[in-house]
Scaffold this active site. Sequence first.
Site, PDB file in Angstrom:
ATOM      1  NE  ARG A  46      -6.307   6.121  -5.860  1.00 26.42           N
ATOM      2  CZ  ARG A  46      -5.376   6.272  -4.930  1.00 26.42           C
ATOM      3  NH1 ARG A  46      -4.129   5.917  -5.168  1.00 26.42           N
ATOM      4  NH2 ARG A  46      -5.680   6.764  -3.753  1.00 26.42           N
ATOM      5  CB  CYS A  88      -0.094  -2.190   5.143  1.00 27.67           C
ATOM      6  SG  CYS A  88       0.835  -0.927   6.011  1.00 27.67           S
ATOM      7  CG  ASN A 143      -7.349   1.046   1.605  1.00 32.68           C
ATOM      8  OD1 ASN A 143      -7.135   2.152   2.069  1.00 32.68           O
ATOM      9  ND2 ASN A 143      -6.933   0.667   0.408  1.00 32.68           N
TER      10      ASN A 143
HETATM   11 MG    MG Z   1      -5.806   3.875   1.773  1.00 33.51          MG
END
Ligand code: MG
Length: 301
Positions: free
Chosen positions: A18, A242, A251
Amino acid sequence: MKFNDFPKKVKIVEVGPRDGLQNEKTLVSAEIKVEFIKNLAAAGLQTIEATSFVRADRIPQMADASEVYRGVAGLNIDLPCLVPNLKGMEHALAAKVKSIAVFTATSNEFNKRNINATVEESLKRIGPVLEEAKKNNLKIRAYISTVFGCPYEGITSVEGLLKVMDFFHQHHVDEISLGDTTGVAIPIQVDEVLTNVNSRFGLEKVALHFHDTRSMALSNVLVGLEHGVAIYDSSAGGLGGCPYAKGATGNLATEDLVYLLRSHGIETGVDLNKLIEASSSVFKALNKSSESKINRVFKGK
Ligand code: MG
């Protein structure tokens, strides 16, 4: 650092399918997503954020939410799905989702640009979603973004965070994930935030969601472990990038997190070798390579 006091077991919330794929420009087919989630589950991940019930015209990456969820619903694991409002909740309930995630931020400016609402307005929007989730006995995870800094407002206040956390505690959510949305957090700041949160609410419900934009994510995880935080979000292969710094890492990669944890004898239930293979077809579809350093080391063997 008292390594012996670290939690013996950590829950990893895999957010690649997700959070990761929503932030990739290239669209990935529902079939590949389903295979990806199944691979991650086979690698031992017990909590995988599966998809998001958002408007398809706004976020085309998640237009196949119902199809993806249908493909993985049979897995005997927790599969939270992001739900932004009551409309999304309707779709999630129709898909028989058992676990949802809601989101806001500590920064008004970030929220205005992201969801066209101030922090307070966003909580007003989330309230009825939480009521509906409770009525249906769903598990609830709350994301709070910009906890350690905002791309528009700069440093955000701990007081602002505690206010938002108070709202979620009052609504008895199961988990609250504190997000370092732009990867600006540094260990001394994480220490300060966790000390404040701990003295107000304790840390049992707290999850930490670090970005590795400035290579600080694992150092920040160590501070979390020192405080006893036992839930961490990460994304297989560091999927997601990002959005605030083109070409930069977003992440924290799950492979890197698992490597750190298992090196310190902390149980995660994840098989690192299987995990490294789990994202292969996704990266192939995206025509890019994994951001995980551990992945490169293992694959380079
Ligand atoms: Mg994140």
